[in-house]
Design a protein around this motif. Structure first.
Motif, PDB file in Angstrom:
ATOM      1  N   GLY A 191       0.399  -1.008  -0.129  1.00  8.84           N
ATOM      2  CA  GLY A 191       0.050   0.432  -0.365  1.00  8.84           C
ATOM      3  C   GLY A 191       0.779   1.394  -0.022  1.00  8.84           C
ATOM      4  O   GLY A 191       0.192   2.572  -0.033  1.00  8.84           O
ATOM      5  N   GLN A 192       2.081   1.086   0.131  1.00  9.11           N
ATOM      6  CA  GLN A 192       2.853   2.600   0.656  1.00  9.11           C
ATOM      7  C   GLN A 192       3.488   3.050  -1.362  1.00  9.11           C
ATOM      8  O   GLN A 192       4.023   1.802  -2.021  1.00  9.11           O
ATOM      9  N   ASN A 193       3.198   4.133  -1.922  1.00 11.26           N
ATOM     10  CA  ASN A 193       3.903   4.430  -3.140  1.00 11.26           C
ATOM     11  C   ASN A 193       4.870   4.867  -2.972  1.00 11.26           C
ATOM     12  O   ASN A 193       5.762   5.824  -2.133  1.00 11.26           O
ATOM     13  N   LYS A 194       5.986   4.374  -3.720  1.00 14.00           N
ATOM     14  CA  LYS A 194       7.267   5.024  -3.877  1.00 14.00           C
ATOM     15  C   LYS A 194       7.831   5.834  -4.570  1.00 14.00           C
ATOM     16  O   LYS A 194       8.705   6.713  -4.664  1.00 14.00           O
ATOM     17  N   ALA A 195       6.777   5.828  -5.448  1.00 16.18           N
ATOM     18  CA  ALA A 195       7.003   6.802  -6.732  1.00 16.18           C
ATOM     19  C   ALA A 195       5.002   7.648  -6.803  1.00 16.18           C
ATOM     20  O   ALA A 195       3.989   7.236  -6.785  1.00 16.18           O
ATOM     21  N   VAL A 196       5.127   8.448  -7.056  1.00 17.62           N
ATOM     22  CA  VAL A 196       4.090   8.974  -7.351  1.00 17.62           C
ATOM     23  C   VAL A 196       4.209  10.135  -9.092  1.00 17.62           C
ATOM     24  O   VAL A 196       5.343  10.341  -9.713  1.00 17.62           O
ATOM     25  N   THR A 197       3.175  10.680  -9.302  1.00 19.17           N
ATOM     26  CA  THR A 197       2.406  12.062 -10.459  1.00 19.17           C
ATOM     27  C   THR A 197       2.317  13.454 -10.281  1.00 19.17           C
ATOM     28  O   THR A 197       1.193  13.150  -9.286  1.00 19.17           O
ATOM     29  N   ILE A 198       2.534  14.106 -10.296  1.00 21.22           N
ATOM     30  CA  ILE A 198       2.335  15.318 -10.696  1.00 21.22           C
ATOM     31  C   ILE A 198       2.351  15.903 -11.576  1.00 21.22           C
ATOM     32  O   ILE A 198       2.596  15.835 -12.421  1.00 21.22           O
ATOM     33  N   SER A 199       0.557  16.452 -11.576  1.00 15.12           N
ATOM     34  CA  SER A 199       0.015  16.970 -12.722  1.00 15.12           C
ATOM     35  C   SER A 199      -0.747  18.091 -12.161  1.00 15.12           C
ATOM     36  O   SER A 199      -1.241  18.668 -11.084  1.00 15.12           O
ATOM     37  N   GLY A 200      -0.846  18.749 -13.442  1.00 12.48           N
ATOM     38  CA  GLY A 200      -1.541  20.612 -13.077  1.00 12.48           C
ATOM     39  C   GLY A 200      -1.644  20.813 -14.598  1.00 12.48           C
ATOM     40  O   GLY A 200      -1.661  20.586 -15.429  1.00 12.48           O
ATOM     41  N   ILE A 201      -2.567  22.152 -14.044  1.00 11.97           N
ATOM     42  CA  ILE A 201      -2.830  23.397 -15.405  1.00 11.97           C
ATOM     43  C   ILE A 201      -2.122  24.718 -14.951  1.00 11.97           C
ATOM     44  O   ILE A 201      -2.295  25.599 -13.696  1.00 11.97           O
ATOM     45  N   THR A 202      -0.957  25.345 -15.848  1.00 13.35           N
ATOM     46  CA  THR A 202      -0.828  26.714 -15.794  1.00 13.35           C
ATOM     47  C   THR A 202      -2.185  27.699 -16.130  1.00 13.35           C
ATOM     48  O   THR A 202      -2.971  27.771 -17.488  1.00 13.35           O
ATOM     49  N   LYS A 203      -3.147  28.414 -15.279  1.00  9.00           N
ATOM     50  CA  LYS A 203      -3.595  29.750 -15.157  1.00  9.00           C
ATOM     51  C   LYS A 203      -2.975  30.953 -15.243  1.00  9.00           C
ATOM     52  O   LYS A 203      -2.677  31.096 -14.555  1.00  9.00           O
TER      53      LYS A 203
END
Length: 95
Positions: A21-33
């Motif tokens: 259940g432990q995440n070792k890697a993540v994804t970061i995403s978003g939108i620039t406005k």
């Protein structure tokens, strides 16, 4: 005897599920406005840096819709630094 085996099996199942259940890697995403007009900003430079030493981890450029994404990032404390011609540099902390 059956109770002891059942308890042991349950303990093993829960301990193994906790490990996966432990995440070792993540994804970061978003939108620039743009804050004033709320329109998407294309081709903004986005840098991911550590909060501890201000070290550059990775960087990208937002697409035509203003979207950006970082994949396979180790968990930790970071901040995003946005730079775009005509705008003041903005830092956003991520925990």
């Amino acid at each position: 005897m059956r109770l002891k085996i059942s308890i042991l099996v349950l303990f093993l199942v829960f301990s193994i599920s906790n490990i996966f259940g432990q995440n070792k890697a993540v994804t970061i995403s978003g939108i620039t406005k743009d804050k004033a007009t709320n329109t998407a900003l294309s081709f903004v430079n986005v840098a991911l840096k550590t909060t501890k030493d201000n070290l550059f981890v990775t960087g990208t450029i937002s697409n035509e819709e203003g979207r950006f994404s970082f994949t396979n990032i180790a968990t930790g404390n970071y901040y995003l630094e946005f730079t775009f011609l005509g705008y003041k540099t903005k830092k956003q902390t991520i925990y």
